[in-house]
Motif scaffolding. Structure first.
Motif, PDB file in Angstrom:
ATOM      1  N   GLN A   1      35.669  70.572  36.751  1.00  0.00           N
ATOM      2  CA  GLN A   1      34.813  69.571  36.108  1.00  0.00           C
ATOM      3  C   GLN A   1      33.973  68.889  37.182  1.00  0.00           C
ATOM      4  O   GLN A   1      32.811  69.218  37.370  1.00  0.00           O
ATOM      5  N   CYS A   2      34.567  67.941  37.911  1.00  0.00           N
ATOM      6  CA  CYS A   2      33.766  67.274  38.946  1.00  0.00           C
ATOM      7  C   CYS A   2      33.569  68.168  40.157  1.00  0.00           C
ATOM      8  O   CYS A   2      32.665  67.941  40.957  1.00  0.00           O
TER       9      CYS A   2
ATOM     10  N   MET B   1      39.492  62.104  42.646  1.00  0.00           N
ATOM     11  CA  MET B   1      39.745  62.796  43.915  1.00  0.00           C
ATOM     12  C   MET B   1      38.761  62.393  45.000  1.00  0.00           C
ATOM     13  O   MET B   1      39.095  62.377  46.178  1.00  0.00           O
TER      14      MET B   1
ATOM     15  N   CYS C   1      38.031  69.080  43.705  1.00  0.00           N
ATOM     16  CA  CYS C   1      39.241  69.798  44.119  1.00  0.00           C
ATOM     17  C   CYS C   1      38.995  71.298  44.228  1.00  0.00           C
ATOM     18  O   CYS C   1      39.828  72.033  44.751  1.00  0.00           O
TER      19      CYS C   1
ATOM     20  N   CYS D   1      44.315  67.906  40.990  1.00  0.00           N
ATOM     21  CA  CYS D   1      43.071  67.847  40.238  1.00  0.00           C
ATOM     22  C   CYS D   1      43.228  66.720  39.230  1.00  0.00           C
ATOM     23  O   CYS D   1      44.224  66.658  38.519  1.00  0.00           O
ATOM     24  N   ARG D   2      42.267  65.822  39.174  1.00  0.00           N
ATOM     25  CA  ARG D   2      42.349  64.695  38.233  1.00  0.00           C
ATOM     26  C   ARG D   2      41.539  64.969  36.965  1.00  0.00           C
ATOM     27  O   ARG D   2      41.550  64.135  36.064  1.00  0.00           O
ATOM     28  N   CYS D   3      40.821  66.065  36.934  1.00  0.00           N
ATOM     29  CA  CYS D   3      39.910  66.288  35.799  1.00  0.00           C
ATOM     30  C   CYS D   3      40.435  67.268  34.774  1.00  0.00           C
ATOM     31  O   CYS D   3      40.260  67.067  33.578  1.00  0.00           O
TER      32      CYS D   3
HETATM   33  S1  FES Z   1      37.665  69.167  38.928  1.00  0.00           S
HETATM   34 FE1  FES Z   1      37.640  67.056  39.410  1.00  0.00          FE
HETATM   35  S2  FES Z   1      39.414  66.868  40.624  1.00  0.00           S
HETATM   36 FE2  FES Z   1      39.550  68.893  39.919  1.00  0.00          FE
END
Ligand code: FES
Ligand code: FES
Lengths: 790, 180
Positions: free
Chosen positions: B97-98, A200, B101, B133-135
């Motif tokens: 996670q990261c 993202m 988003c 969300c990619r995580c």
């Molecule tokens: S927590 Fe990493 S994009 Fe959603």
């Protein structure tokens, strides 16, 4: 997940705990590269090639330079004068920072503008005139070696074709013999299309060259800050002690943020030229079109078996599309990564693979998207071939797998291409997955639905991963051995700090690495600070990718913490005036054997170690230790996945109804985080199987250059995943840990694809199964998904 | 041109180019970097904030269009040192996670729960379906929002003074006042 309520809020070591880093993220207080603002900071933007293959005949930057807010315009010819126009790739090739002679893919970097703000920088790009002489593009990997194909890399002396490498593994003769003797042989072509990790947060950097001290500070979206520092030293000729790479919070990486992109180098050049800090953040199209893609493997598989379903051999030929520059990120000796683990989880007599790499007019990259150095492609190949064989034999795919899985007593197991699998109990994992899914019942339901004309599919996959690279004697990247350092220091008051070489992109290192130390020393994870992502403040190491943080860096931290514990024992023996051998450890405390009431806690020991206590001869004060961990072998996580889909017979729309995932990654530091990692990877598999693809038209136009065209799964396409676990420790990791970051991305795509094909009764068609592809496959006319052609 | 608006309850103003996007105004001029930017096509939702009580993609709103309006960002979710239940839910259920988003997801979640305190799983998935969300694979984001629904903040009896003074007691039902 059911134990959530019972678990203590903060375990003294392993166990579920919420993440320490979340405190800042949920408040909007993360610190990503684009959040960094420095006094006087300027903004850079990259002009990119509109054509996939063309000679540059003229670049006129005068109008851009005249823009009142522009501070510098940099072109390839300027970089040539500085000897910076090309940089080494990660695979013994070169990559242009800015194009000089030709552009070789759509989106390639052509010029760089530095301006007062980001809007002005973009405006100035429009003012640069570039004249191109178009050349025929090479877009279809299968045509790259055809006679008469344009030579993409005429920059390489004497290059007359688009060939990069040929590589093989396994034993050809014994494999051919096994095929000659086989009762059943099934062959299948399949494409694992080009996809993109698409984190993202896009890639970017802030470069700040301090003219007085000569020190460059580089905030950047990197998964491997130390490796980047060394590479900048090599590329730019800067002294390495004058480079500090900081990787702040990273908004997802998945392999996209391993390499050094031209934009990073350009930000540095921009800062040197202007004397000001320069920020460069790419936009989404730039991210999708120019940064490291994944896969693009064109595979021909053959599987040999007995008539009763005993698999005897596998043979594979791969054509690997590496794009215009060979810039795949994998250990040097392995041009096809770890693809030669394609024998998967099965006990075979023989196996052989050949991989050939070719150049095409597409972006470089190829090892990214949580692929474990091409294990993703390998698992897809073997798990599709097993399903093709099941189809040929008319056998249930679960039964066929169960019949051929390696048995627990075969470990450590040396596979036919040389990997030594450390440990595993495969049948147990598959049985558990079948139980959770209620497999027999699902098959009954499927039969009933079929009667009614409904299309329901059940897909299985069983994967074996190989992660945690090194060992360093076999594995390096650009000559840097794949070992990682760690330092553990206990402060006088018993709190601690651990310094890591690896860098989280969302995996929760600030929590899990504190838990590793907590487990070893009995200090609460809340009292342990995890320092990472800053080369001035952490030991050297190769970084986070290939699921290597836990297997390599986790081991380094464990060993360093154990060394601290050993030193604490000596200090405690001086405190308690007993021999070290007479002390016993319980978590957080050394005590006198036979008299548990006499002892010293780690906090008391820490204070004493920093105090005036007389220590034995040769023992220095303080309480700290370090370790550089060189893994003796890779680790081999594995798992069994089952996907259930419903396909609309009228539209070809696929709905993932259920997804059961049993993972064995050894013991789990923090089950909550492991489950999160698995969830993310399963969603990736749903995405790749059903929608993600970077296709090209025949003119070389990128057809996936935005989130309108490159589709990734949303909340509506992902089910509530059903997880299970088995625990088989790694015998060589100090804590038995195997790593899990990529398992689900590796294992899930074939499960979804197998389910879709099971639903529609087709032996094979290529991903992604968009409604169009499903519908066409049902008509017996599957599309080529990698190219916009019939 | 000059713009003036209310951001997180405070009046702000700035000198901007007419074409400046709201996401850049909020991030670069106000320094509220919790709102993120992740795409060029209004697809990702990392930029979601509230304009006049409704979630919007701030990459698709010009700062000039927000002139005279009321903006609320992720930085305003925490109140008096106490996390909003949505924030707490994301922590408890590992909904991030990261974290990239996350602010956008939480702003949408807060709005959903303000309007539908007990959403079904399908309603939650629908609400966040315009955001990527990619995580996490979304499962734990859904659980985080469910957690927040099950743990509503205990409402104070009256409208907090700070809001009353700022003249922005929101036009919501009494039960929602204070959550804000
Ligand atoms: S927590 Fe990493 S994009 Fe959603
Ligand atoms: S930045 Fe992607 S929707 Fe706004």
């Amino acid at each position: 997940m059911t134990t959530v309520e019972e678990a203590p809020a903060v375990p003294m070591g392993f166990g579920r705990m919420t993440r320490k880093e979340d405190a800042r993220f949920v408040r909007g207080r993360g610190n990503y590269v684009d959040d960094i603002v420095l006094p006087g900071m300027l903004h850079g933007a990259v002009l990119r090639a509109s054509l996939p293959h063309a000679r540059i005949t003229r670049i006129d930057t005068s109008a851009a330079e005249a823009h009142p807010k522009v501070r510098a315009v940099i072109t390839g010819s300027m970089l040539e004068d500085l000897n910076l126009a090309w940089m080494p790739s990660l695979s013994h090739d070169v990559v242009p920072v800015l194009a000089t002679d030709k552009v070789r893919f759509q989106g390639q970097e052509v010029a760089f503008v530095v301006a007062d703000d980001r809007y002005a920088a973009r405006d100035a790009l429009e003012l640069i005139e570039v004249d191109y002489e178009p050349l025929p593009p090479v877009i279809d990997a299968r045509q790259a070696m055809a006679p008469g194909a344009s030579v993409i890399r005429d920059d390489i002396d004497g290059k007359t074709d688009n060939h990069i490498f040929d590589w093989e593994a396994g034993d050809r003769a014994s494999t051919d013999a096994a095929f000659a003797a086989a009762e059943v042989v099934v062959a299948q072509d399949m494409v694992y299309p080009r996809v993109h990790p698409a984190p993202m947060e896009t890639c970017g950097a802030v470069a700040d060259m301090d003219k007085v001290s000569g020190k460059l500070t580089m905030w950047s979206t990197t998964q491997a800050p130390h490796a980047h520092r060394t590479l900048y030293a090599l590329v730019a000729g800067l002294p390495e002690h004058k480079i500090r790479v900081v990787s702040p919070d990273i908004g997802g990486g998945f392999g996209n943020k391993v390499g050094i992109y031209p934009g990073y180098v350009l930000a540095i050049v921009g800062s040197i030229v202007t004397g000001k800090p320069v920020k460069w953040m790419e936009d989404r199209s730039e991210n999708l079109m120019s940064t490291s893609f994944a896969r693009d493997y064109h595979m021909h598989g053959e599987i040999a078996a007995t008539a009763d379903g005993r698999i005897t051999a596998l043979r594979v030929k791969v054509l690997a599309d590496h794009g215009a520059f060979n810039n795949t990120a994998q250990p040097t000796k392995f041009p096809a990564g770890f693809f030669h683990i394609f024998t998967g989880s099965y006990d075979l007599q023989a196996a052989h693979c050949e991989v050939s790499g070719v150049y095409t007019n597409k972006a470089p990259g190829g090892v990214a998207y949580a692929c474990s150095f091409r294990v993703t492609e390998a698992v897809y190949l073997v798990e599709r071939m097993v399903d093709c064989l099941a189809d040929e034999l008319g056998m249930d795919p679960a039964e066929l797998r169960m019949r051929n899985l390696l048995r627990p007593e075969q470990f450590p197991y040396t596979c036919k291409t040389g990997w030594v699998y450390d440990s595993g109990d495969y049948p147990r994992a598959l049985r558990l997955a079948l139980d959770i899914a209620g497999y027999e019942e699902l098959r009954r339901e499927q039969a009933e639905r079929r009667q009614r004309g409904e299309l329901m599919g059940i897909g299985l996959s069983f994967f074996t991963e190989t992660v945690g690279a090194g060992p360093r004697k076999h594995m390096d990247i650009l000559g840097l051995g794949m070992a990682d350092g760690a330092e553990v220091r206990v402060h006088p008051t018993g709190k601690a700090v651990v310094r890591l070489s690896v860098q989280t992109q969302g995996q929760g290192h600030e929590t899990t690495f504190a838990q590793i130390v907590a487990e070893q020393l009995g200090i609460s994870p809340q009292d342990i600070d995890v320092v990472h992502g800053d080369t001035d403040n952490t030991p050297f190491g190769l970084g986070t990718y290939g699921s290597r943080s836990t297997p390599v860096s986790g081991a380094a931290v464990a060993v360093a913490a154990q060394r601290v514990r050993d030193k604490a024992r000596i200090v405690a023996s001086a405190m308690l005036e007993v021999a070290p051998e007479d002390l016993e450890w319980e978590k957080g405390r050394w005590f006198v054997r036979g008299d548990p009431s006499v002892g010293a806690t780690i906090g008391e020991i820490a204070m004493a170690a920093h105090g005036s206590l007389e220590l034995p001869e040769g023992v220095e004060g303080h309480l700290d230790a370090e370790c550089v961990y060189d893994p003796p072998n890779l680790t081999y996580p594995f798992g069994a996945y089952i996907c259930v889909v419903d396909v609309d017979p009228g539209t070809g729309q696929v709905k993932v109804r259920r997804f059961v995932a049993v993972d064995d990654c050894g013991p789990r530091i923090n089950p909550m985080i492991v489950e999160g990692q698995v969830h993310g990877g399963l969603a990736d598999g749903v995405g790749m199987a059903l929608m993600e693809v970077m296709a090209f038209d025949t003119e070389g136009n990128h057809l996936g250059g935005s989130f309108m065209d490159y589709l990734v799964p949303t909340s509506l396409e992902c089910p509530m995943f059903e997880l299970g676990e088995t625990v088989t420790p790694s015998p060589h990791h100090p804590l038995g840990l195997k790593g899990v970051g990529e398992s689900a991305t590796v294992g899930s795509p074939p499960a979804v694809v197998n389910a879709v094909l099971d639903a529609i009764g087709v032996r094979h068609a290529d991903m992604p199964f968009t409604p169009a592809q499903v519908w066409r496959s049902m008509q017996g006319r599957p599309l080529r998904t990698d190219l916009a052609v019939e | 041109m000059q713009v003036a608006m209310t951001v997180n309850g405070r009046p702000v103003h700035g000198e901007i180019e007419p074409r400046m996007l709201l996401v850049h105004f909020v991030r670069d001029q106000l320094g509220l970097t919790g709102t993120h930017w992740g795409c060029d096509t209004s697809n990702c939702g990392t930029c979601v904030l509230w304009m006049d009580g409704e979630p919007v993609k701030s990459c698709t709103v010009l700062a000039a269009m927000a002139h005279g309006h009321e903006i609320r960002t992720v930085e305003d979710l925490e109140r008096d040192g106490e996390l909003d239940p949505v924030q707490q839910g994301f922590v408890e259920q590992h909904g991030l996670q990261c974290g990239f988003c996350t602010p956008g997801m939480m702003m949408t979640a807060r709005w959903l729960l303000d309007h539908n305190p007990h959403p079904s799983e399908a309603e939650i998935r629908e609400a966040i379906s315009g955001q990527i969300c990619r995580c996490t694979g979304y499962a734990n984001i859904v659980r985080a929002i469910q957690w927040a629904a099950e743990h509503p903040r205990v409402e104070p009896e009256t409208v907090p003074e700070a809001f009353a003074a700022a003249g922005q007691a929101p036009e919501r039902s009494g039960e929602e006042v204070g959550v804000r």
